[in-house]
Enzyme design. Structure first.
Site, PDB file in Angstrom:
ATOM      1  N   GLU A  57       0.823  -1.215   0.000  1.00 45.58           N
ATOM      2  CA  GLU A  57       0.000   0.000   0.000  1.00 45.58           C
ATOM      3  C   GLU A  57       0.859   1.268   0.000  1.00 45.58           C
ATOM      4  OE1 GLU A  57      -3.639   1.792   2.796  1.00 45.58           O
ATOM      5  OE2 GLU A  57      -2.426   0.099   3.496  1.00 45.58           O
ATOM      6  N   LYS A 126      -9.034   3.292  -2.247  1.00 39.26           N
ATOM      7  CA  LYS A 126      -9.417   2.640  -0.990  1.00 39.26           C
ATOM      8  C   LYS A 126     -10.782   3.152  -0.527  1.00 39.26           C
ATOM      9  CE  LYS A 126      -7.227   1.547   3.474  1.00 39.26           C
ATOM     10  NZ  LYS A 126      -5.978   1.759   4.244  1.00 39.26           N
ATOM     11  N   CYS A 162      -6.075  -3.033   1.859  1.00 41.78           N
ATOM     12  CA  CYS A 162      -5.847  -3.137   3.304  1.00 41.78           C
ATOM     13  C   CYS A 162      -7.154  -3.192   4.094  1.00 41.78           C
ATOM     14  CB  CYS A 162      -4.946  -1.997   3.760  1.00 41.78           C
ATOM     15  SG  CYS A 162      -4.185  -2.286   5.389  1.00 41.78           S
ATOM     16  N   LEU A 304      25.317   2.818  29.346  1.00 42.38           N
ATOM     17  CA  LEU A 304      25.277   1.411  29.759  1.00 42.38           C
ATOM     18  C   LEU A 304      25.509   1.384  31.262  1.00 42.38           C
ATOM     19  CD1 LEU A 304      24.949  -1.402  28.455  1.00 42.38           C
ATOM     20  CD2 LEU A 304      27.436  -1.560  28.365  1.00 42.38           C
ATOM     21  N   GLU A 415       8.219   1.827  33.564  1.00 39.81           N
ATOM     22  CA  GLU A 415       8.744   3.078  34.112  1.00 39.81           C
ATOM     23  C   GLU A 415       8.046   4.283  33.498  1.00 39.81           C
ATOM     24  OE1 GLU A 415      13.299   1.407  34.861  1.00 39.81           O
ATOM     25  OE2 GLU A 415      12.866   2.741  33.186  1.00 39.81           O
TER      26      GLU A 415
END
Length: 584
Positions: A57, A126, A162, A304, A415
């Site tokens: 699409e 569509k 779709c 890190l 979180e």
């Protein structure tokens, strides 16, 4: 029933069609690049004798193009590209089915065009424009008329686009007007369990119409969305005829022959596709890779910490980009444990990335000195904890700014739900690959990565996240002996409550009926609402659940509603909270 006109019928019907399926990665707005991808796929399809090659699409524009399609210049560029590639089909090679936004009489349509014999032979618009979840196509497109079939080599091909197959009407119209096969271009983003959902919808349309169906899906990452491909085809008896891989590019050959009961697929590949946690991990890798690559970043930089979230993000980054394009930094302070230092170094070594240590004590001391005239006489608390996080965020953004690498954000959905993150601190960054993963899912995917990695991943085999990172209690390490669960419920409980509140929009009373403590549920709900202003400013990240923060869940920042359930509201439940970690 009013339908769109058919294309020209060039002759007697073909009894055999070779249909190429281009599950190829396009880029929104890269019209020239998408044309090059069409040409490359067409050359490949010509190599296996394709009569027709279909794309996903809105391939020419990339999907979803959002408000780009409101620009007349963009519509015109897409139309010119379509006409250019249509002219090339005069060479006798495969015809093309391709999608693009089509401007007409001051309206714009989500269109799908048949390109053959050097011109645009037919076009469909569509009909059913989705306007829920991540989709808002009614904002930019006008719906088309009901889609009668187009004719190619005498075969009447239905082109529902779709969402047109998620309800029965467009396919019913195609069947009633003589359709023989359904070719369905899609821009269907991944979320957990989506494969079964697509198959169920497609099978329903096949049963109702009695027609075989090809479901060609987009592949690649676009902002928060990941399109997994996983294209497939069903015969008229609903048997699986074709299954393309998930999270991979492919131009596939399928062969269809006319039998006594219509067209049947007699040749096509069948791949086993990733599911569940493996699919989630692959989606995170693809989403990060395409965000970095399509935006032109040379690589990524990230903190890190020795914790599980940053370790998983580092593994995802290496799998996406390769170790040489990932730079990890440890930014310790007095509360950083020797265990975390050892774990971070071991993780960096296992992944093979560049790893540097930048202590933040001088900066922290400088801030304490700057703020002393105002803070003098107050006790250290959450503010000082957040300063540490903001120093780290500033340092990481500085490295990003200096060398051009994108800063990866590493906060998980648990979180971000309750605000256990520092705005302008650990929330800094350009993209978050684990934004839609709850904490327990982070643990699961970390353990999974140590025993498996997705096809095409660039990281090493084996254990890349040290076991101690997975088994030790999570901690932000912003004060002495701090643990996440000093401020939060155990993650097993927290995640279950959050899933109920976020994904399922459950009432407090419903969660209490499932066995959760009422005060805990009300506290989590309160934190969820209070953290909306942070989430509004957070980096985009990969969508893997049915309801992510951002495109799916859009809540007001100013919001005094609390679900009191059967218990009186907690005192001060609607009041703002000054803390940015733990309670706010």
């Amino acid at each position: 029933m009013t339908t769109q006109p058919q294309g020209p019928e060039p002759g007697g019907p073909a009894n055999r069609l070779v249909i190429g399926l281009a599950q190829v990665n396009c880029t929104v707005g890269d019209i020239a690049g998408n044309l090059a991808r069409i040409r490359a796929a067409r050359a490949e399809a010509a190599g296996f004798g394709a009569d027709l090659l279909m794309f996903s699409e809105l391939f020419i524009s990339g999907y979803p193009p959002e408000d780009l399609v409101l620009k007349p210049a963009f519509q015109e560029a897409c139309r010119a590209a379509c006409e250019e590639i249509a002219a090339e089909t005069a060479d006798g090679g495969p015809a093309i089915l391709v999608g693009l936004p089509w401007g007409k009489d001051k309206d714009c349509y989500n269109a799908y065009a048949l390109l053959a014999n050097g011109r645009i032979e037919a076009m469909r618009f569509k009909v059913d424009l989705p306007n829920y979840g991540v989709f808002d196509e009614k904002r930019v497109f006008k719906p088309g008329l009901m889609p009668g079939p187009i004719v190619f080599k005498g075969v009447r091909i239905g082109i529902p686009i779709c969402e047109d197959i998620w309800g029965p009407d467009p396919v019913e119209c195609i069947a009633e007007t003589g359709g023989e096969i359904l070719l369905v271009p899609n821009g269907s983003p991944y979320w957990r369990g989506k494969t079964d959902e697509r198959l169920s919808i497609a099978a329903a349309r096949v049963v109702e119409s009695g027609l075989p169906l090809v479901y060609l899906n987009q592949f690649g990452g676009q902002d928060e969305l990941v399109f997994d491909g996983a294209s497939f085809a069903l015969n008229a008896d609903c048997s699986l005829a074709v299954q393309l891989p998930a999270f991979a590019s492919m131009v596939a050959k399928t062969v269809w022959e006319r039998g006594a009961n219509g067209f049947v697929c007699v040749e096509g590949p069948k791949f086993k596709i990733a599911e569940d946690d493996e699919a989630d991990y692959a989606a995170c890798v693809l989403g990060l890779r395409d965000y970095v690559e399509k935006n032109g970043f040379p690589g990524v930089v990230m903190g890190l910490s020795g914790g599980i979230d940053s370790a998983l993000c580092a593994a995802i980054a290496v799998d996406a980009l390769g170790a040489s394009r990932v730079h990890c930094l440890m930014l310790p302070y007095r509360y950083t444990s020797s265990e975390s230092l050892a774990d971070a170094e071991a993780c960096a070594r296992a992944l093979g990335v560049r790893y540097d240590i930048l202590p933040i004590a001088p900066a922290m001391e400088g801030f304490e000195k700057i703020l002393d005239p105002i803070f003098k006489g107050t006790s250290p608390g959450v503010t000082e904890e957040n300063i540490q996080s903001r120093i780290r965020g500033t340092a990481l953004m500085s490295v990003s700014n200096k060398f051009g690498s994108m800063l990866v954000t590493t906060g998980n959905k648990s979180e971000m739900s309750v605000g256990y993150a520092t705005i302008y601190g650990d929330m800094n960054g350009g993209f978050n690959p684990i934004k839609d993963l709850y904490k327990m899912e982070v643990f699961r995917l970390a353990a999974l990565r140590n025993r498996w990695k997705p096809e095409g991943a660039q990281g090493p085999d084996g254990e890349v996240i040290p076991r101690n990172i997975i088994v030790k209690p999570p901690s932000a390490e912003l004060r002495e002996n701090q643990k996440d669960q000093d401020s939060l419920p155990p993650y097993e409980l927290l995640d279950a409550i959050l899933e109920g509140l976020v994904e399922k929009e459950m009432r407090v009373s419903e969660l209490v009926a499932l066995g959760h403590d009422v005060e805990t549920v009300k506290k989590v709900e309160r934190l969820l609402y209070l953290a909306e202003y942070k989430r509004r400013q957070s980096a985009p990240g990969v969508k893997v659940t049915k309801k992510n923060f951002g495109r799916d869940r859009r809540y007001p920042i100013v919001n005094r509603f609390r679900d009191s359930g059967s218990v009186a509201p907690t005192a001060g439940a609607g009041a703002p909270v000054g803390q940015e970690r733990g309670e706010g």
